[in-house]
Motif scaffolding. Structure first.
Motif, PDB file in Angstrom:
ATOM      1  N   TYR A 249      51.639  -6.095 -11.720  1.00 56.64           N
ATOM      2  CA  TYR A 249      50.953  -7.161 -12.451  1.00 56.64           C
ATOM      3  C   TYR A 249      50.057  -8.016 -11.561  1.00 56.64           C
ATOM      4  CZ  TYR A 249      54.076  -6.036 -16.303  1.00 56.64           C
ATOM      5  OH  TYR A 249      54.733  -5.384 -17.307  1.00 56.64           O
ATOM      6  N   THR A 250      50.255  -7.953 -10.250  1.00 57.89           N
ATOM      7  CA  THR A 250      49.428  -8.778  -9.354  1.00 57.89           C
ATOM      8  C   THR A 250      48.085  -8.134  -9.048  1.00 57.89           C
ATOM      9  OG1 THR A 250      50.301  -7.814  -7.315  1.00 57.89           O
ATOM     10  CG2 THR A 250      51.535  -9.642  -8.269  1.00 57.89           C
ATOM     11  N   VAL A 251      47.916  -6.850  -9.366  1.00 52.12           N
ATOM     12  CA  VAL A 251      46.669  -6.146  -9.028  1.00 52.12           C
ATOM     13  C   VAL A 251      46.107  -5.417 -10.247  1.00 52.12           C
ATOM     14  CG1 VAL A 251      47.175  -5.875  -6.583  1.00 52.12           C
ATOM     15  CG2 VAL A 251      48.045  -4.183  -8.201  1.00 52.12           C
ATOM     16  N   GLU A 252      46.305  -5.964 -11.404  1.00 53.17           N
ATOM     17  CA  GLU A 252      45.869  -5.290 -12.622  1.00 53.17           C
ATOM     18  C   GLU A 252      44.369  -4.991 -12.630  1.00 53.17           C
ATOM     19  OE1 GLU A 252      48.836  -6.616 -16.208  1.00 53.17           O
ATOM     20  OE2 GLU A 252      47.500  -8.165 -15.398  1.00 53.17           O
ATOM     21  N   SER A 253      43.569  -5.894 -12.112  1.00 55.43           N
ATOM     22  CA  SER A 253      42.115  -5.714 -12.167  1.00 55.43           C
ATOM     23  C   SER A 253      41.523  -5.238 -10.839  1.00 55.43           C
ATOM     24  CB  SER A 253      41.436  -7.032 -12.579  1.00 55.43           C
ATOM     25  OG  SER A 253      41.710  -8.043 -11.620  1.00 55.43           O
ATOM     26  N   LEU A 254      42.374  -4.987  -9.851  1.00 57.70           N
ATOM     27  CA  LEU A 254      41.870  -4.642  -8.521  1.00 57.70           C
ATOM     28  C   LEU A 254      41.053  -3.368  -8.531  1.00 57.70           C
ATOM     29  CD1 LEU A 254      41.738  -5.024  -5.448  1.00 57.70           C
ATOM     30  CD2 LEU A 254      43.919  -3.797  -5.293  1.00 57.70           C
ATOM     31  N   TRP A 255      41.597  -2.297  -9.135  1.00 53.22           N
ATOM     32  CA  TRP A 255      40.916  -1.003  -9.065  1.00 53.22           C
ATOM     33  C   TRP A 255      39.622  -1.017  -9.859  1.00 53.22           C
ATOM     34  CZ3 TRP A 255      42.748   0.752  -5.043  1.00 53.22           C
ATOM     35  CH2 TRP A 255      44.113   0.719  -4.757  1.00 53.22           C
ATOM     36  N   TYR A 256      39.603  -1.705 -10.991  1.00 54.37           N
ATOM     37  CA  TYR A 256      38.366  -1.783 -11.774  1.00 54.37           C
ATOM     38  C   TYR A 256      37.249  -2.443 -10.960  1.00 54.37           C
ATOM     39  CZ  TYR A 256      34.939  -3.596 -15.062  1.00 54.37           C
ATOM     40  OH  TYR A 256      33.769  -3.934 -15.687  1.00 54.37           O
ATOM     41  N   HIS A 257      37.557  -3.590 -10.382  1.00 56.24           N
ATOM     42  CA  HIS A 257      36.537  -4.301  -9.618  1.00 56.24           C
ATOM     43  C   HIS A 257      36.159  -3.546  -8.351  1.00 56.24           C
ATOM     44  CE1 HIS A 257      36.290  -7.899 -12.085  1.00 56.24           C
ATOM     45  NE2 HIS A 257      37.603  -7.917 -12.164  1.00 56.24           N
ATOM     46  N   THR A 258      37.108  -2.822  -7.764  1.00 51.31           N
ATOM     47  CA  THR A 258      36.800  -2.015  -6.580  1.00 51.31           C
ATOM     48  C   THR A 258      35.827  -0.904  -6.937  1.00 51.31           C
ATOM     49  OG1 THR A 258      38.982  -2.473  -5.622  1.00 51.31           O
ATOM     50  CG2 THR A 258      37.768  -0.581  -4.756  1.00 51.31           C
ATOM     51  N   ARG A 259      36.078  -0.214  -8.048  1.00 52.32           N
ATOM     52  CA  ARG A 259      35.170   0.861  -8.481  1.00 52.32           C
ATOM     53  C   ARG A 259      33.778   0.318  -8.796  1.00 52.32           C
ATOM     54  NH1 ARG A 259      39.847   2.683 -11.354  1.00 52.32           N
ATOM     55  NH2 ARG A 259      39.060   1.661 -13.227  1.00 52.32           N
ATOM     56  N   GLU A 260      33.735  -0.843  -9.449  1.00 54.57           N
ATOM     57  CA  GLU A 260      32.435  -1.426  -9.785  1.00 54.57           C
ATOM     58  C   GLU A 260      31.657  -1.793  -8.523  1.00 54.57           C
ATOM     59  OE1 GLU A 260      31.009  -1.784 -12.934  1.00 54.57           O
ATOM     60  OE2 GLU A 260      32.667  -0.371 -13.272  1.00 54.57           O
ATOM     61  N   TRP A 261      32.370  -2.309  -7.521  1.00 60.12           N
ATOM     62  CA  TRP A 261      31.688  -2.658  -6.270  1.00 60.12           C
ATOM     63  C   TRP A 261      31.157  -1.406  -5.586  1.00 60.12           C
ATOM     64  CZ3 TRP A 261      31.868  -1.492  -1.160  1.00 60.12           C
ATOM     65  CH2 TRP A 261      31.191  -2.346  -0.289  1.00 60.12           C
ATOM     66  N   ILE A 262      31.943  -0.334  -5.589  1.00 65.88           N
ATOM     67  CA  ILE A 262      31.514   0.914  -4.955  1.00 65.88           C
ATOM     68  C   ILE A 262      30.262   1.456  -5.634  1.00 65.88           C
ATOM     69  CG2 ILE A 262      32.148   3.333  -4.589  1.00 65.88           C
ATOM     70  CD1 ILE A 262      35.018   2.392  -4.124  1.00 65.88           C
ATOM     71  N   LYS A 263      30.227   1.380  -6.960  1.00 65.48           N
ATOM     72  CA  LYS A 263      29.057   1.882  -7.691  1.00 65.48           C
ATOM     73  C   LYS A 263      27.783   1.131  -7.302  1.00 65.48           C
ATOM     74  CE  LYS A 263      31.682   3.280 -11.801  1.00 65.48           C
ATOM     75  NZ  LYS A 263      31.934   2.982 -13.245  1.00 65.48           N
TER      76      LYS A 263
END
Length: 277
Positions: A249-263
């Motif tokens: 629950y502490t990193v629910e949005s981490l991967w989404y924002h990481t992928r968006e930054w990579i793009k």
């Protein structure tokens, strides 16, 4: 001659045993008292000269002085000679509050024991408020190495420009019971600072290497080499000692924002990136 008889009272074996133990205890106590009375005047002066803190009376700490903790973290700082070899431009960096003095004293005491009494790197202590004189005195009592104190400004300990105070307050209320520190604003400020703001602080930005330390950390093994030098000589840029599992629950949005930054920033990725993995 047997034991006295009292009308209506019948002694038992248990009572006899208790009486014997009591008499023995009284006899031992009297013997020790007599010995101390007879020999004390002869032994005390000679022992007192050798153990003034025990027989001569230990000195009481002056008003406002630092009282040693039970962990022994207030021992006299080391006078050990520096370990041979060159040093890098590095320091030990900690983000702490004034209320964490005891915990940081414990960490630095053990860190000095295991490593820094020989390698003598400076400490950089940062706080979102001014350090108190009590805090400074407490740290000075356990290390002779240089200690640099700094305060975070209102851009380093603050909201990110990408969020609002109102939106943050809503999320704190939503998450306060979902996971640890879910409702803590200061915890989020700390995470923001540690994730990228720390190297911009004037006391840190000119360093080539840093070692993050925390209050209430224990170091069990001697470190007889310089990790900074080892990392430099072997092309290592980052090291860590533990990698605990993160709460979902502490990193629910981490991967989404990481992928968006990579793009949006694929040109910044190194040639040997693990992004496809």
């Amino acid at each position: 001659m047997g034991p006295p008889h009292i009308a209506g009272f019948k002694p038992t074996a248990r009572i006899y045993k208790m009486a014997i133990l009591l008499a023995a205890a009284v006899a031992v106590s009297l013997t020790m008292w007599m010995a101390s009375s007879l020999l004390g005047t002869e032994l005390a002066p000679s022992l007192g000269a050798k153990l003034p803190g025990v027989l001569g009376g230990a000195k009481q700490p002056a008003a406002g002085s630092i009282t040693p903790s039970v962990q022994g973290s207030a021992r006299v700082p080391y006078e050990d000679p520096a370990a041979p070899g060159a040093r890098v431009n590095g320091a030990m960096v900690a983000l702490v509050r004034n209320s964490e003095l005891d915990g940081l004293r414990k960490s630095i005491r053990m860190f000095e024991d295991r490593f820094n009494r020989r390698f003598k790197y400076p400490y950089v202590l940062l706080n979102d408020q001014n350090f108190t004189q009590e805090f400074r005195d407490g740290i000075a009592a356990i290390t002779k190495n240089e200690v640099r104190y700094g305060v975070l400004d209102n851009t380093q300990w603050a909201y990110s420009p990408s969020v609002t105070a109102e939106g943050t307050a809503e999320m704190l209320e939503l998450n306060k019971n979902r996971y640890m520190y879910g409702g803590s604003l200061s915890y989020r400020f700390m995470c923001r600072f540690q994730s990228g703001m720390f190297y911009r602080h004037p006391l840190v930005r000119d360093l080539d290497w840093y070692w993050r330390i925390e209050p209430d950390v224990e170091y069990y093994c001697d470190i007889d080499y310089d990790p900074f030098v080892y990392m430099r000589d072997n092309g290592i840029k980052y090291g860590f000692t533990i990698a605990p599992r993160e709460g979902r629950y502490t990193v629910e949005s981490l991967w989404y924002h990481t992928r968006e930054w990579i793009k949006k920033n694929s040109d910044l990725l190194p040639a040997r990136s693990l992004v496809n993995w």
